[in-house]
Design a protein around this motif. Structure first.
Motif, PDB file in Angstrom:
ATOM      1  N   ALA A   1      -3.673   6.217  -4.864  1.00 27.60           N
ATOM      2  CA  ALA A   1      -4.238   5.386  -5.927  1.00 27.60           C
ATOM      3  C   ALA A   1      -3.200   5.035  -6.984  1.00 27.60           C
ATOM      4  N   GLU A   2      -2.251   5.923  -7.227  1.00 27.83           N
ATOM      5  CA  GLU A   2      -1.210   5.650  -8.213  1.00 27.83           C
ATOM      6  C   GLU A   2      -0.201   4.625  -7.716  1.00 27.83           C
ATOM      7  N   ALA A   3      -0.067   4.525  -6.393  1.00 29.79           N
ATOM      8  CA  ALA A   3       0.942   3.628  -5.826  1.00 29.79           C
ATOM      9  C   ALA A   3       0.409   2.236  -5.539  1.00 29.79           C
TER      10      ALA A   3
ATOM     11  N   LEU B   1       0.112  16.650  -2.459  1.00 28.62           N
ATOM     12  CA  LEU B   1      -0.231  16.746  -1.037  1.00 28.62           C
ATOM     13  C   LEU B   1      -0.625  18.171  -0.666  1.00 28.62           C
ATOM     14  N   ALA B   2       0.065  19.150  -1.238  1.00 25.40           N
ATOM     15  CA  ALA B   2      -0.263  20.549  -0.948  1.00 25.40           C
ATOM     16  C   ALA B   2      -1.659  20.905  -1.443  1.00 25.40           C
ATOM     17  N   ARG B   3      -2.119  20.229  -2.496  1.00 30.72           N
ATOM     18  CA  ARG B   3      -3.454  20.485  -3.039  1.00 30.72           C
ATOM     19  C   ARG B   3      -4.506  19.592  -2.397  1.00 30.72           C
ATOM     20  N   GLY B   4      -4.109  18.815  -1.391  1.00 30.52           N
ATOM     21  CA  GLY B   4      -5.056  17.939  -0.719  1.00 30.52           C
ATOM     22  C   GLY B   4      -5.414  16.695  -1.493  1.00 30.52           C
ATOM     23  N   GLU B   5      -4.545  16.272  -2.415  1.00 30.37           N
ATOM     24  CA  GLU B   5      -4.839  15.126  -3.284  1.00 30.37           C
ATOM     25  C   GLU B   5      -4.058  13.887  -2.837  1.00 30.37           C
ATOM     26  N   HIS B   6      -4.123  13.612  -1.534  1.00 35.00           N
ATOM     27  CA  HIS B   6      -3.462  12.428  -0.987  1.00 35.00           C
ATOM     28  C   HIS B   6      -3.992  11.158  -1.644  1.00 35.00           C
TER      29      HIS B   6
ATOM     30  N   LEU C   1      16.376  -4.463  -3.683  1.00 37.57           N
ATOM     31  CA  LEU C   1      14.945  -4.709  -3.542  1.00 37.57           C
ATOM     32  C   LEU C   1      14.349  -3.536  -2.774  1.00 37.57           C
ATOM     33  N   HIS C   2      13.512  -2.756  -3.450  1.00 38.69           N
ATOM     34  CA  HIS C   2      13.106  -1.441  -2.964  1.00 38.69           C
ATOM     35  C   HIS C   2      11.629  -1.447  -2.605  1.00 38.69           C
ATOM     36  N   PHE C   3      11.316  -0.987  -1.381  1.00 38.72           N
ATOM     37  CA  PHE C   3       9.947  -0.956  -0.863  1.00 38.72           C
ATOM     38  C   PHE C   3       9.612   0.485  -0.461  1.00 38.72           C
ATOM     39  N   PRO C   4       9.443   1.371  -1.456  1.00 40.08           N
ATOM     40  CA  PRO C   4       9.369   2.800  -1.144  1.00 40.08           C
ATOM     41  C   PRO C   4       8.073   3.244  -0.483  1.00 40.08           C
ATOM     42  N   ILE C   5       6.959   2.559  -0.771  1.00 42.01           N
ATOM     43  CA  ILE C   5       5.664   2.963  -0.211  1.00 42.01           C
ATOM     44  C   ILE C   5       5.029   1.726   0.410  1.00 42.01           C
ATOM     45  N   ARG C   6       4.806   1.778   1.748  1.00 42.56           N
ATOM     46  CA  ARG C   6       4.388   0.574   2.466  1.00 42.56           C
ATOM     47  C   ARG C   6       3.021   0.706   3.141  1.00 42.56           C
ATOM     48  N   SER C   7       2.497   1.922   3.200  1.00 42.67           N
ATOM     49  CA  SER C   7       1.163   2.154   3.757  1.00 42.67           C
ATOM     50  C   SER C   7       0.726   3.556   3.365  1.00 42.67           C
ATOM     51  N   ALA C   8      -0.562   3.842   3.569  1.00 43.83           N
ATOM     52  CA  ALA C   8      -1.076   5.167   3.223  1.00 43.83           C
ATOM     53  C   ALA C   8      -0.423   6.247   4.074  1.00 43.83           C
ATOM     54  N   GLN C   9      -0.287   6.002   5.372  1.00 45.74           N
ATOM     55  CA  GLN C   9       0.302   7.007   6.251  1.00 45.74           C
ATOM     56  C   GLN C   9       1.783   7.188   5.967  1.00 45.74           C
ATOM     57  N   GLN C  10       2.471   6.070   5.751  1.00 45.10           N
ATOM     58  CA  GLN C  10       3.901   6.165   5.474  1.00 45.10           C
ATOM     59  C   GLN C  10       4.161   6.911   4.167  1.00 45.10           C
ATOM     60  N   LEU C  11       3.269   6.751   3.191  1.00 40.05           N
ATOM     61  CA  LEU C  11       3.411   7.470   1.928  1.00 40.05           C
ATOM     62  C   LEU C  11       3.438   8.975   2.167  1.00 40.05           C
ATOM     63  N   GLU C  12       2.458   9.468   2.924  1.00 45.12           N
ATOM     64  CA  GLU C  12       2.384  10.901   3.186  1.00 45.12           C
ATOM     65  C   GLU C  12       3.594  11.367   3.995  1.00 45.12           C
TER      66      GLU C  12
END
Length: 334
Positions: free
Chosen positions: A230-232, A220-225, A187-198
Motif C-alpha cells: 500500500a505504501e508503494a 514482511l516478517a510480521r506478515g504485513e506485506h 530512471l529507477h523502477f524499484p517496485i514493479r508488482s506485488a510479487q516482485q516487491l516481496e
C-alpha cells in the motif's frame, strides 16, 4: 557497464536492449543464483561478446565485492575508459546526447560523476512495467522509503577501484568526484508488482544495507506485506491528487524510447530538455544534495571520532611509558 542480478526476468532483457542500443560497449554481469529465466535471457545476449557473464551461487549477496571485481575487470581486461555500475531496475539516461558525449566532457582532473535517481512509482496492471509506470515521485529524505533521494556513480576505469555498497561511491587512483553536476539521470523502477516487491526484499535478507530494506524485511516478517504494498502503489485517485499537488510528475521518456526500439530496432532521438525540465531536475537534485551533505558530515564526524580515539589511545600509552621510565629512573638512583 556492470550489473548484479538475481531473478530479474521481467526487466533484464529490456535493460540490456536499452543500454546496448545507447552505445554501451560491454556489460559485465554477475548472475547470483537466478532461477526464473534470467540466466537464459543473459545467455541470449552473450554470443556477440558485448555481454560477459559471471555466476555466483553462494547464499550471501556480496554486492560491493562483486561490483568492485567487475569494475576492475572492465578496466584491466576490456580497456574501459569509464565504468557505470548499475542494477537491473536502473535505466541510465544521458542529459545531453550519448554516454560518450557526456563522459568525454568530464575534465581529466575528475574521475567520478554521478547520476540523479528519478523514482518511478508502482502502477498495477498486466502491461510491461515501462507502459504502466510513467509517473515518478519527488524524492524524499526519509531513508525508510523505497523512493528516497539517492545518487549513483560512474567512474573512470582504473585497476584499483573499490565500489561501495549500493554503487553510491567509489575510491581509487585519480577518482575525484564532480559533486554538483549530474550528466545522467537514473530512471529507477524499484517496485514493479506485488510479487516482485516481496521477492526483492527477501533476496536482500543476507545483505540488508539500507533503512528501507531493513524496514521492509521487518514488515514482511510480521506478515504485513499489504502494508508494504500500500505504501508503494499509486491508485487512480491518488495519482490525480498528487499530480495536481506536484508531488508526482508524469514522465514518458523511457516508455517512448522503448516503443521506438521495439518498432525499428533503434532508439528515437531524445526529447530536447526544456527550461521546465531543468527546473524539475534542480528540485530533485536539491533534495539529493542535502541528503548527501548530511551523509558526508556524518562520515566526517565518524572519522574525527576515530582520530580522537586513536590520539587518546596514543596519549594513554605515552603516559604509561613515561610513568614506567620515571619508576626505572627512581630505582636506578636508589
Amino acid at each position: 557497464m556492470t550489473l548484479v542480478v538475481r531473478d530479474e526476468a521481467d526487466i533484464v532483457g529490456t535493460w540490456l536492449d536499452y543500454h546496448l542500443a545507447r552505445g554501451v560497449d560491454v556489460v559485465i554481469v554477475t548472475d547470483h543464483r537466478s532461477v526464473d529465466g534470467t540466466s537464459d535471457i543473459l545467455r541470449e545476449h552473450a554470443p556477440d561478446g558485448r555481454v560477459v557473464l559471471l555466476r555466483e551461487d553462494g547464499d550471501v549477496l556480496r554486492q560491493a565485492e562483486w561490483v568492485t571485481r567487475m569494475s576492475r575487470l572492465a578496466a584491466t581486461h576490456h580497456g574501459a575508459d569509464w565504468v557505470i555500475p548499475s542494477d537491473a531496475d536502473e535505466f541510465w539516461w544521458p542529459r545531453d546526447g550519448s554516454f560518450a558525449t557526456a563522459l568525454t566532457a568530464v575534465p581529466m582532473r575528475f574521475g567520478v560523476v554521478r547520476g540523479l535517481m528519478r523514482q518511478f512509482v508502482l502502477r498495477v496492471g498486466q502491461d510491461p512495467f515501462f507502459e504502466r509506470m510513467t509517473v515518478r515521485a519527488r524524492p524524499t529524505a526519509d531513508l525508510s522509503s523505497p523512493y528516497h533521494a539517492q545518487v549513483k556513480i560512474a567512474h573512470r576505469g582504473v585497476g584499483d577501484a573499490v565500489v561501495g555498497v549500493g554503487n553510491h561511491d567509489v575510491e581509487g587512483s585519480g577518482l575525484h568526484l564532480v559533486r554538483e553536476w549530474f550528466p545522467f539521470e537514473v530512471l529507477h523502477f524499484p517496485i514493479r508488482s506485488a510479487q516482485q516487491l516481496e521477492d526483492k526484499f527477501l533476496r536482500r535478507a543476507t545483505s540488508p544495507d539500507g533503512q528501507h530494506i531493513v524496514r521492509a524485511l521487518d514488515l514482511l516478517a510480521r506478515g504485513e506485506h499489504e502494508t508494504l504494498l500500500a505504501e508503494a502503489i499509486v491508485d487512480d485517485e491518488t495519482l490525480a491528487t498528487r499530480l495536481g499537488e506536484g508531488t508526482l510528475v508524469r514522465d514518458v521518456r523511457l516508455r517512448d524510447a522503448l516503443r521506438g526500439l521495439a518498432s525499428d530496432g533503434r532508439l528515437p532521438a531524445d526529447p530536447e530538455p526544456t527550461v521546465g525540465d531543468d527546473a524539475d531536475l534542480a528540485e530533485d537534485a536539491h533534495v539529493a544534495l542535502e541528503h548527501d551533505s548530511a551523509v558526508v558530515a556524518e562520515r566526517r564526524c565518524a572519522d574525527l571520532e576515530r582520530a580522537v580515539a586513536l590520539l587518546e589511545g596514543r596519549a594513554f600509552v605515552a603516559s604509561r611509558v613515561a610513568r614506567q621510565l620515571r619508576r626505572s629512573a627512581g630505582s636506578a638512583d636508589n
